[in-house]
Write an enzyme that holds these catalytic residues in place. Sequence first.
Site: not given
Lengths: 359, 359
Positions: A22, A31, A55, A77, A106, A120, A129
């Site tokens: 992270q 970013r 996320g 997350e 989901e 992001e 990914e």
Amino acid sequence: AAVDKGVDFANYFCTYAYLYHQKEMLSDRVRMDAYFNAVFRNKHHFQGKAVLDVGTGSGILAIWSAQAGARKVYAVEATKMAEHARALVKANNLEGIVEVIEGSIEDITLPEKVDVIISEWMGYFLLRESMFDSVICARDRWLKPGGLMYPSHARMWVAPIRSRVVDQKKDDYDRTMEDWYNFVDETKASYGVDMNIFTKPFKDEQRKYYLQTSLWNNLHPEQVIGDAGIIKDIDCSTATIDDIRSVRSSISSSITENNRFCAYAGWFDVHFRGNKQNPAREEIELTTAPSEEHGTHWGQQVFLIHPPLNVEKGDALIIDVSMDRSQENHRLMEVEFGCEIRHCSGKLRPPLKHKFYIE
Amino acid sequence: AAVDKGVDFANYFCTYAYLYHQKEMLSDRVRMDAYFNAVFRNKHHFQGKAVLDVGTGSGILAIWSAQAGARKVYAVEATKMAEHARALVKANNLEGIVEVIEGSIEDITLPEKVDVIISEWMGYFLLRESMFDSVICARDRWLKPGGLMYPSHARMWVAPIRSRVVDQKKDDYDRTMEDWYNFVDETKASYGVDMNIFTKPFKDEQRKYYLQTSLWNNLHPEQVIGDAGIIKDIDCSTATIDDIRSVRSSISSSITENNRFCAYAGWFDVHFRGNKQNPAREEIELTTAPSEEHGTHWGQQVFLIHPPLNVEKGDALIIDVSMDRSQENHRLMEVEFGCEIRHCSGKLRPPLKHKFYIE
Ligand SMILES: Nc1ncnc2c1ncn2[C@@H]1O[C@H](CSCC[C@H](N)C(=O)O)[C@@H](O)[C@H]1O
Ligand SMILES: Nc1ncnc2c1ncn2[C@@H]1O[C@H](CSCC[C@H](N)C(=O)O)[C@@H](O)[C@H]1O
């Protein structure tokens, strides 16, 4: 093929459970500045609103959203990082606004629909990914009609480049094969077993990993030897999973200097524009294009051409790109590049065709 | 906890599907010589017999067994490497004798019981990978009473060592933490978020990975500064999974030179002795002990002590070892070392206690 969640976790999510990883993202100033500015220069998009961070990782985007005035932020997350995010939210006195939910987007449910989805989700060459799938799923289930996507747009770029890595990779590969032939000889001599039948599959394996696997690189802009072109343009508010499952495109690129054509390079940018009814006050761009000073942790993906080709200023390239998810792992990609080169004299050169793996 | 096969495949088996990885093992001369000599100097164990090779990989041990005169060899391999093994068997004209079966040994069935089980199942510090479980399973189901195990015995060793790596790892760790503190400052200053709450978990994460994870090392014998002791002695013909699931042992070791006690080192050896009714004609040993000339791809596992301790010739150590499988992954290990040091003067020093992860 259905995705085995346990396997997906072992292969993909697990790295995100480390603060070390992270931190790598949180240390990427390009970013960070882009998302920070996107949020704080467009506070009107957040004030009094419900926001979903898909996320959330460390929780950073959720916290910014709250600091910009959101009424409520759902920070979802999948990994244990959720616990750290919860602690960070608390340490920054935002537990009344930011709710961290551990689970995959989901699977979870929210008590309400949201005005903004921030995420992001970008991987190498944008789509590695396949995390945008999860953002689409979140959007279709939880975004109010007319709601905003942060970022709102994304594009993939390709350009011809030069790179000395092409020689180094070839050397590595040659050395590995030389070593292999010695190994076969010695195994026969010392242990009475002829392993030559493995030479072809071993060579294929090595070609795949040395020569056909794309490389991470932080290119210098001068390494780009021809015009860059856009191979994919995504509107995050409307794109479907079918739209992004594969990429088929053809771009033309003119060589800008006499040089060696060593590789294709791929990168992406995203934009924060709000939407038609509710545009951004200031549009922010996050680009991962080759840059001397503003490199990102994404770098660029480099697809080496063996052997490299001499090209001249004015040569006209037509580059065909075709990208699909790998069969074995839907988060990895296979890319085919075709290239037609018309020499500045008008003569057509034999076409190129190369297959690559984004691992 | 039950093992998810898909996850186990993603985490463990997948590497064995590469010829590159098989080649690494096939290039380890110490390993190869030991198995080669074990088989060919004890042909009487193989002649006319049925043999099972558990985890045949490239097929090498199955082929040797056939070349030594086996009537039939069942070569079982869980990964796609089985296809390569089949091709190698054919190329060496042994397809009438060696039958390659793709599948995990736990799932497959054989048409008969066997006289010999051969397998190269050893991981770092012997038990990493927990593959011996599969050999035990094979033995209990498929070995005839009185049948032979190749290898027949295995031992784990521990010794105190010196190593400069201890300083380097500490430096790396210190630098990483320094960098972390800068990161926290900058994130607060530039982005208005205080990440200091992550400092403790980040530190723990880094301690685990820099300081508490065992290292692969090819030690020079002179780095061993005290007597090595055996912490586990396994009879492969009788050991049960319960016997090897954990290791609890205490050894005494006398320091042989004034030096820094920087780490515990762990390694193993295995022996090919046949059994009482049917002993080997020539006993073969495969050792992975520190060696100037006969290093193996296993090297040794090094467990660093921070900070290192000055010890003197004649100091008496009592080293307690306790090793268990990791909760999250049964193929990885957690080890605790305790150490009581009686100075040569008779004075007892404060006891040491360290926890490590074999990843
Ligand atoms: N389907 C899904 N559901 C929930 N979290 C997901 C997800 N797919 C990916 N993630 C998480 O999304 C994060 C992407 S990395 C970005 C982290 C953070 N938003 C930041 O900008 O710094 C990872 O932590 C990953 O574990
Ligand atoms: N339960 C199991 N069933 C079948 N194969 C297994 C297994 N556990 C491990 N293996 C296989 O066992 C092999 C161990 S490496 C040894 C390979 C070969 N016998 C040689 O000596 O060179 C790997 O190829 C691995 O895929």
